[in-house]
Design an enzyme around this catalytic site. Structure first.
Site, PDB file in Angstrom:
ATOM      1  N   THR A 114      15.404  -5.247  -1.931  1.00  0.00           N
ATOM      2  CA  THR A 114      15.166  -3.858  -2.330  1.00  0.00           C
ATOM      3  C   THR A 114      13.688  -3.536  -2.514  1.00  0.00           C
ATOM      4  O   THR A 114      13.325  -2.357  -2.605  1.00  0.00           O
ATOM      5  CB  THR A 114      15.845  -3.565  -3.682  1.00  0.00           C
ATOM      6  OG1 THR A 114      15.296  -4.487  -4.652  1.00  0.00           O
ATOM      7  CG2 THR A 114      17.353  -3.740  -3.600  1.00  0.00           C
ATOM      8  N   CYS A 147      11.268  -7.929  -0.537  1.00  0.00           N
ATOM      9  CA  CYS A 147      12.534  -8.572  -0.912  1.00  0.00           C
ATOM     10  C   CYS A 147      13.651  -7.639  -0.436  1.00  0.00           C
ATOM     11  O   CYS A 147      13.401  -6.739   0.375  1.00  0.00           O
ATOM     12  CB  CYS A 147      12.601  -8.906  -2.402  1.00  0.00           C
ATOM     13  SG  CYS A 147      12.694  -7.512  -3.540  1.00  0.00           S
ATOM     14  N   HIS A 199      -4.635   7.385  -5.292  1.00  0.00           N
ATOM     15  CA  HIS A 199      -4.615   7.630  -6.734  1.00  0.00           C
ATOM     16  C   HIS A 199      -4.527   6.358  -7.564  1.00  0.00           C
ATOM     17  O   HIS A 199      -5.075   6.308  -8.665  1.00  0.00           O
ATOM     18  CB  HIS A 199      -3.427   8.530  -7.114  1.00  0.00           C
ATOM     19  CG  HIS A 199      -3.590   9.947  -6.662  1.00  0.00           C
ATOM     20  ND1 HIS A 199      -2.766  10.961  -7.101  1.00  0.00           N
ATOM     21  CD2 HIS A 199      -4.480  10.527  -5.816  1.00  0.00           C
ATOM     22  CE1 HIS A 199      -3.140  12.109  -6.540  1.00  0.00           C
ATOM     23  NE2 HIS A 199      -4.169  11.863  -5.740  1.00  0.00           N
ATOM     24  N   HIS A 220      -8.853   9.222 -11.591  1.00  0.00           N
ATOM     25  CA  HIS A 220      -7.950   8.150 -11.163  1.00  0.00           C
ATOM     26  C   HIS A 220      -8.491   6.781 -11.585  1.00  0.00           C
ATOM     27  O   HIS A 220      -7.731   5.915 -12.023  1.00  0.00           O
ATOM     28  CB  HIS A 220      -7.733   8.211  -9.653  1.00  0.00           C
ATOM     29  CG  HIS A 220      -7.064   9.472  -9.218  1.00  0.00           C
ATOM     30  ND1 HIS A 220      -5.884   9.913  -9.775  1.00  0.00           N
ATOM     31  CD2 HIS A 220      -7.433  10.416  -8.307  1.00  0.00           C
ATOM     32  CE1 HIS A 220      -5.540  11.060  -9.216  1.00  0.00           C
ATOM     33  NE2 HIS A 220      -6.464  11.392  -8.328  1.00  0.00           N
ATOM     34  N   ASP A 259      11.076 -12.798   0.119  1.00  0.00           N
ATOM     35  CA  ASP A 259      12.199 -13.696  -0.154  1.00  0.00           C
ATOM     36  C   ASP A 259      13.161 -13.578   1.035  1.00  0.00           C
ATOM     37  O   ASP A 259      12.850 -12.923   2.046  1.00  0.00           O
ATOM     38  CB  ASP A 259      12.852 -13.411  -1.521  1.00  0.00           C
ATOM     39  CG  ASP A 259      13.741 -12.175  -1.519  1.00  0.00           C
ATOM     40  OD1 ASP A 259      13.769 -11.418  -0.514  1.00  0.00           O
ATOM     41  OD2 ASP A 259      14.430 -11.945  -2.537  1.00  0.00           O
TER      42      ASP A 259
HETATM   43  C1  RB5 Z   1      18.295 -11.174  -3.267  1.00  0.00           C
HETATM   44  O1  RB5 Z   1      19.646 -11.150  -2.984  1.00  0.00           O
HETATM   45  C2  RB5 Z   1      17.856  -9.845  -3.860  1.00  0.00           C
HETATM   46  O2  RB5 Z   1      18.309  -9.743  -5.161  1.00  0.00           O
HETATM   47  C3  RB5 Z   1      16.355  -9.717  -3.790  1.00  0.00           C
HETATM   48  O3  RB5 Z   1      15.947  -9.812  -2.463  1.00  0.00           O
HETATM   49  C4  RB5 Z   1      15.771  -8.435  -4.307  1.00  0.00           C
HETATM   50  O4  RB5 Z   1      16.414  -7.330  -3.743  1.00  0.00           O
HETATM   51  C5  RB5 Z   1      15.650  -8.319  -5.768  1.00  0.00           C
HETATM   52  O5  RB5 Z   1      15.165  -7.327  -6.308  1.00  0.00           O
END
Ligand code: RB5
Length: 143
Positions: A66, A64, A97, A133, A7
C-alpha cells in the site's frame, strides 16, 4: 544517486520503476528485497532512509503493498520526510512544499504507468525554498 527499496508487495512495481530509471540513465542503488518472498518492510525503509540521510543517495523511493507501512516506518527516522503519493499533484507538492526526500508508493494501489509519472514528478521538482515552507519543515524537525 537514488536509493530504492521495497518489500514483497512492492517488488513487481519496483522492477517497473527500475526500468524507467535505467531508460533515463538515472543511477540508483537497489536495497532490496530480491523477490516476492514475504519480508518485513521496516527493514527496507531503514536501509533506504539511512542511505538518504548519510548523503550516499540524494533521494529515495520506497514501495510496499500500500505504501503505508513503509512510509510510516521511514517517517519514524528523524530527517526523513517520506511522502506516500498516489497522484502527480501530491508528488509535486511533496517536493515544492515539504521538501520530501523519499517518495513512497503502493504496488497494489497504483499501476506502473502512473507510478512512473509520480516518480518522474518527484525527481524533477525542486523544493520551492519559500520561507514559510522552510519554517514548517524546521518545526517538524524540532523536538
Ligand atoms: C504486506 O503484505 C503488506 O502488508 C505490506 O506490503 C504493506 O502494504 C504494509 O503497509
Amino acid at each position: 544517486m537514488i536509493a530504492i527499496g521495497c518489500d514483497h508487495g512492492g517488488f513487481d512495481l519496483m522492477q517497473s520503476i527500475k526500468e524507467y530509471l535505467d531508460g533515463k540513465g538515472l543511477e540508483y542503488k537497489d536495497f532490496g528485497c530480491r523477490d516476492t518472498q514475504s519480508v518485513d518492510y521496516p527493514v527496507y525503509a531503514r536501509k533506504v532512509s539511512h542511505a538518504v540521510l548519510s548523503g550516499e543517495c540524494d533521494k529515495g523511493i520506497l514501495i510496499c503493498g500500500t505504501g503505508i507501512g513503509i512510509s510510516i516506518a521511514a517517517n519514524r527516522i528523524r530527517g526523513i520526510r517520506a511522502a506516500l503519493c498516489t497522484d502527480c499533484f501530491s508528488a509535486e507538492m511533496a517536493r515544492l512544499h515539504n521538501n520530501a526526500n523519499i517518495v513512497a508508493l503502493g504496488g497494489r494501489v497504483v499501476g506502473s504507468g502512473l507510478a512512473v509519472k509520480i516518480v518522474e514528478t518527484f525527481l524533477n521538482t525542486p523544493f520551492s525554498e519559500e520561507e514559510r515552507h522552510a519554517k514548517r519543515i524546521h518545526l517538524i524537525e524540532a523536538e
